[in-house]
Design a protein around this motif. Sequence first.
Motif, short mmCIF file in Angstrom:
data_model
loop_
_atom_site.label_atom_id
_atom_site.label_comp_id
_atom_site.label_asym_id
_atom_site.label_seq_id
_atom_site.Cartn_x
_atom_site.Cartn_y
_atom_site.Cartn_z
N PHE A 187 0.85 -1.19 0.00
CA PHE A 187 0.00 0.00 0.00
C PHE A 187 0.88 1.25 0.00
N GLY A 188 0.60 2.16 -0.93
CA GLY A 188 1.37 3.38 -1.02
C GLY A 188 2.69 3.24 -1.76
N PHE A 189 2.95 2.06 -2.30
CA PHE A 189 4.20 1.80 -3.02
C PHE A 189 3.94 1.91 -4.51
N SER A 190 4.63 2.83 -5.17
CA SER A 190 4.44 3.04 -6.60
C SER A 190 5.76 2.93 -7.33
N THR A 191 5.72 2.32 -8.49
CA THR A 191 6.84 2.33 -9.42
C THR A 191 6.51 3.32 -10.54
N LEU A 192 7.43 3.50 -11.46
CA LEU A 192 7.14 4.38 -12.59
C LEU A 192 5.92 3.90 -13.36
N ALA A 193 5.82 2.58 -13.55
CA ALA A 193 4.69 2.02 -14.30
C ALA A 193 3.37 2.28 -13.58
N THR A 194 3.32 2.01 -12.28
CA THR A 194 2.06 2.22 -11.55
C THR A 194 1.78 3.70 -11.37
N HIS A 195 2.83 4.53 -11.33
CA HIS A 195 2.62 5.98 -11.25
C HIS A 195 1.89 6.49 -12.49
N VAL A 196 2.33 6.04 -13.66
CA VAL A 196 1.64 6.42 -14.90
C VAL A 196 0.24 5.85 -14.92
N TYR A 197 0.09 4.59 -14.50
CA TYR A 197 -1.21 3.93 -14.49
C TYR A 197 -2.20 4.65 -13.59
N GLU A 198 -1.77 5.05 -12.42
CA GLU A 198 -2.66 5.74 -11.48
C GLU A 198 -3.13 7.07 -12.05
N ASN A 199 -2.22 7.82 -12.67
CA ASN A 199 -2.62 9.10 -13.26
C ASN A 199 -3.56 8.90 -14.44
N ALA A 200 -3.30 7.90 -15.26
CA ALA A 200 -4.19 7.62 -16.39
C ALA A 200 -5.56 7.19 -15.89
N SER A 201 -5.62 6.42 -14.81
CA SER A 201 -6.90 5.98 -14.25
C SER A 201 -7.71 7.16 -13.74
N ARG A 202 -7.04 8.23 -13.29
CA ARG A 202 -7.74 9.42 -12.82
C ARG A 202 -8.03 10.40 -13.95
N GLY A 203 -7.64 10.05 -15.17
CA GLY A 203 -7.90 10.91 -16.32
C GLY A 203 -6.92 12.05 -16.47
#
Length: 567
Positions: A516-532
Amino acid sequence: MQETSRNDFVPTEGIAPRARRERHPAAFLLALAIATVVLVPVAVLATIATTGTGADWPHLARNVLPGSAVTTAWLLLMVAGGTASIGVTAAWLVVAYDFPLRRTLAWALVLPLAVPTYLAAYAFGEFFHFTGPVQGAVRALFGYQTMRDYWFPDIRTTGGAAIVLSSVLYPYVYLTARVVFIMQGRNIADVARTLGASPAKVFFRILLPVARPAILAGVALVLMETINDIGAVEYLGVRTLTFSVYSTWLNRGSLEGAAQIAMLMLVLVLGLVWAEQWARRKQRFHGARATQMKSKPPRVKLSGWRAALATVSAALPVVAGFGIPLYVFGDYASRRLDQIANPALHAAFVNSILTAGATALLTVAAALAVMNAARLSRSAAMTAVARLAAGGYAVPGTILGLGLLFALTQFDNTLDTFMRDSFGISTGLLLTGSAGAVVLACSIRFLALAEGAIRSGLEKLPPNIDEAARSLGRSPLGSAREILLPLLRPALFTAAVLVFVDTVKELSATILLRPFGFSTLATHVYENASRGVVEDGAIAALLIIVTALIPVVLLSGALMRDGDAAM
C-alpha cells in the motif's frame, strides 16, 4: 543425424551425465527448488480453481465468459493480422528494395519495442481525443465546432485496442521475418528470378511460404503479450479475459472465480507456447548456412512515386508505434516540468530502480544456478527442471501475480498461526503486500530472459573449459568462480540489463502485489491515467521509454553492424 536445436537448455558435448549427476546433487536440488518456486503460483491457482464450491461458475459462464472470450478472440485475431501485415511488409521492403532512408528505417522499425502497450494506449487515447491534435486539425480544416458536427472513429473500442497493440508489437514479427528473408531469400529468390518470375510472384509463391514458420513464431509471441496486457485494455474499455480476472476478484470479491478464469487464460497461453515451439521446429527445417550471411542480397532500386510509397510505408509503423507516444508524452512533459520536483515521482523512480535492481540480481543468480546445474548434469531430469524454471515467461503477469498473492497469503497465515500457537507471537503478513513479492514475481517471470542470455554466453565457450580447470585441482565452485564467471561477464551483464528493463516496464503483477502506497514508474503512470490526468504521468512515461530504449539501441546496433542485414 538428428539436428540439435539451439533452444536446448543443456550443452551436449563432452559431459559424462551419470557421473556428474551423482557427484553434484546439490546443484540439481538447487535448480529443482528454483523450478518449484516458478510453478507454485500456477499450482496454487489450479488448486483454488478446482477445489472451490463452484458457486460463482454459473454466473461467470452465463454473464462474464461469453462476452470476454469473444472480445479476447477478436482482439487476438485483429492483432495477429495487424502485426503480421505490418511486420512482413516492413521486413520485405527493407530487404528486397532500395529507397530513400532505407538504412535508417531498417533499424528504426525496432524502436516501438521500447514503448509498453499501456503507454501506447494512453498516448493514442490523448492523440486522437477530441482535444488532441488530430481532431483539432479536422475541426480547423473543415470549420467544425462540436463533436455533433462530424464523426470520428473511437479509439476506445476493440478495433482501436488492436491498432494500439499492433503498432508496438509488430517488431516481433518484423525481426523474425527479416532474418528469414535475408538468410533464405537470396538463393531461392535469385533462382526464381532467373526463371522469369516477377518480384510479386517470388514473394507470394516462394518467400512467404518459406518464412511462414518464422512469422507464426513472431505472431505467437505477439499474442502472448496481448493476453498479458491489462493497462491498455482497461484504459480503452475493452473487456478481455485479463480484465475479467481483475473485475471478478476486485468487484465481486470472488477469488475462486478469478482463479477459474485465469486457468482458462493459461490453457490459451499454453496453446500459443506450443504453436510457437512448433513453428520454430518447422523454421529449423528451412535453416540456411551461416556463411550465406556474408554476401549482400540483391535489391531492386526504386525511384519516383514507388520510392516515396516505400519510404512512407516503412516509416508509418515507426511514427505510429514510437513517434506518437514520444510526441504526446514529450509535449505533456514540457508543460509539466514542475512534476520533476514531485515527491511521488521521486519515490516511484527510486522504487523502480531498487525493485528492478534487486530483481536483476536475484534473477541472474537463479538463472546462473540453473545453467550451472545443467552444465554439470546432462540427465533427462535436469533438462526437464531447466525447462520448468524457464516456464514463468509464458505465464501472463496477471495469472502469475494472482497465484503468487494467494501462495504468499497462505504462507504468511500458516506461519502466523504456528508462531501464535507455539510462542504467542504474531508475525502478521511478512511477504504479502511487500516489495519482496514484486521482486519475486518479476524474477519468476523474467528468469527465461536471463537464462537465454547466459546460455548464449555458454555456447561461445569451449565445452570442456571448466573440466580443464578442475583437472588442475579446482573444485566445481572454484572453477565456476575463477574461470566461468569472468568469461561470462558480458552475458551476465546483458541478462541483468534485459531483466532490469522489463521489470521497470512491468505493470500487471506489480499492481496486484505492491505494498500500500508503493508506486513504481509504471504504476505511477497507471494511477494518473486511471484518474484521467495522463499528463501528470508524462515524465514517468518518458523515463520508462528511455530506460526501455537501452536493449533496443543495443539490438539496433547489432542490426547496423550486420552489413548484410542492415545495409
